[in-house]
Design an enzyme around this catalytic site. Sequence first.
Site, short mmCIF file in Angstrom:
data_model
loop_
_atom_site.label_atom_id
_atom_site.label_comp_id
_atom_site.label_asym_id
_atom_site.label_seq_id
_atom_site.Cartn_x
_atom_site.Cartn_y
_atom_site.Cartn_z
N ARG A 260 -0.10 9.02 -5.20
CA ARG A 260 0.57 8.33 -4.46
C ARG A 260 1.20 7.07 -4.44
O ARG A 260 2.31 6.52 -3.06
CB ARG A 260 -0.97 8.35 -3.01
CG ARG A 260 -1.60 8.10 -3.67
CD ARG A 260 -3.29 8.32 -2.44
NE ARG A 260 -4.06 7.32 -2.38
CZ ARG A 260 -5.18 7.97 -3.76
NH1 ARG A 260 -4.80 8.90 -4.80
NH2 ARG A 260 -6.25 6.40 -4.09
N ARG B 50 1.00 -1.20 -0.04
CA ARG B 50 -0.13 0.25 0.26
C ARG B 50 0.86 0.73 -0.12
O ARG B 50 2.02 1.41 0.67
CB ARG B 50 -1.49 0.61 1.01
CG ARG B 50 -1.77 1.28 1.31
CD ARG B 50 -2.64 1.33 2.74
NE ARG B 50 -3.28 2.89 2.04
CZ ARG B 50 -3.87 3.32 3.75
NH1 ARG B 50 -3.55 3.05 4.56
NH2 ARG B 50 -4.08 4.40 3.53
N HIS B 51 0.72 2.66 -0.83
CA HIS B 51 1.28 3.61 -0.84
C HIS B 51 1.56 4.38 0.70
O HIS B 51 1.08 3.48 1.62
CB HIS B 51 0.66 4.68 -2.08
CG HIS B 51 -1.31 4.80 -1.27
ND1 HIS B 51 -1.09 5.85 -0.15
CD2 HIS B 51 -2.15 4.71 -1.74
CE1 HIS B 51 -2.12 5.86 0.07
NE2 HIS B 51 -3.25 4.93 -0.45
N HIS C 166 -3.47 0.51 -3.47
CA HIS C 166 -4.14 1.21 -2.41
C HIS C 166 -4.89 0.20 -1.07
O HIS C 166 -5.17 -1.05 -2.09
CB HIS C 166 -5.17 2.05 -2.74
CG HIS C 166 -4.65 3.30 -4.51
ND1 HIS C 166 -4.50 3.99 -4.15
CD2 HIS C 166 -4.12 2.35 -5.51
CE1 HIS C 166 -3.70 4.48 -5.11
NE2 HIS C 166 -3.82 3.49 -6.49
N GLU D 119 -7.21 3.20 -6.62
CA GLU D 119 -7.94 2.78 -5.99
C GLU D 119 -9.75 2.70 -6.01
O GLU D 119 -10.55 3.22 -7.16
CB GLU D 119 -7.66 4.26 -4.88
CG GLU D 119 -8.62 3.73 -3.34
CD GLU D 119 -9.05 2.31 -2.64
OE1 GLU D 119 -9.01 1.18 -3.27
OE2 GLU D 119 -7.97 2.52 -1.32
#
Length: 237
Positions: free
Chosen positions: A59, A9-10, A153, A83
């Site tokens: 991101r 995940r970012h 995400h 996302e």
Amino acid sequence: MSRRLIMVRHGQTTFNATRRMQGHLDTELSELGRQQAAGAGQALADAGISRIVASDLSRARETAEIIAACLGMSVETDSRLRETHLGRWQGATGAEIDAAAPGIRALWRHDAAWAPPGGESRLDVAVRARPVIEELMAAWPQWEDATLLIVAHGGTISALTSSLLEFTLDQYPLLSGLGNGGWAQLTARPRFHRDRPASPPEFTPGTVADAQWYLDGWNLGASAVGSGADTGEESKR
């Protein structure tokens, strides 16, 4: 023979820090988020990563680029890894949504088929994102005994993991929120068939589409850097 999949995940964004819903909004990493990405890159240095594919949202792409710099690699992007689209919730805080419709986010958390107004459900996201993995399984033989890194995400990784593990609808909520900079690790192996127990344990063009996925770990590394690894439902999106 097996194929390892790591999905990161970012790092934290300013929206995460203020508990604001992002969805398809193109938000940027905070300084802490960049530190989390660098920490993930250092932690994954010996993971045997051979390819990096990221969501095209800033991101996730920047997180992937920071990790790639640690590994001396390049990054590909794919918009299917974006996302969950949160429709009219995008940009709002969890508190604002709760005030307007008490209990609605609890319904969202516990029903993977339910979508925010104008947005996507987790099932929708799984249908969108899973072909990225299936296409690489079929077209990238170098994945054998190597690791693919996906940078995406929280909602996407949760939906994709649930789909790969063949969860039923009521099992999708069993995965907790994924922290910023944390990751899931899965392994694919040829599916075992009781009527063919002596079949060679390797992928072939005829079996690669029917892989069996195993969960090796969830939310790994999320607390390794800083204290901002937010696993809250409203900010993991």
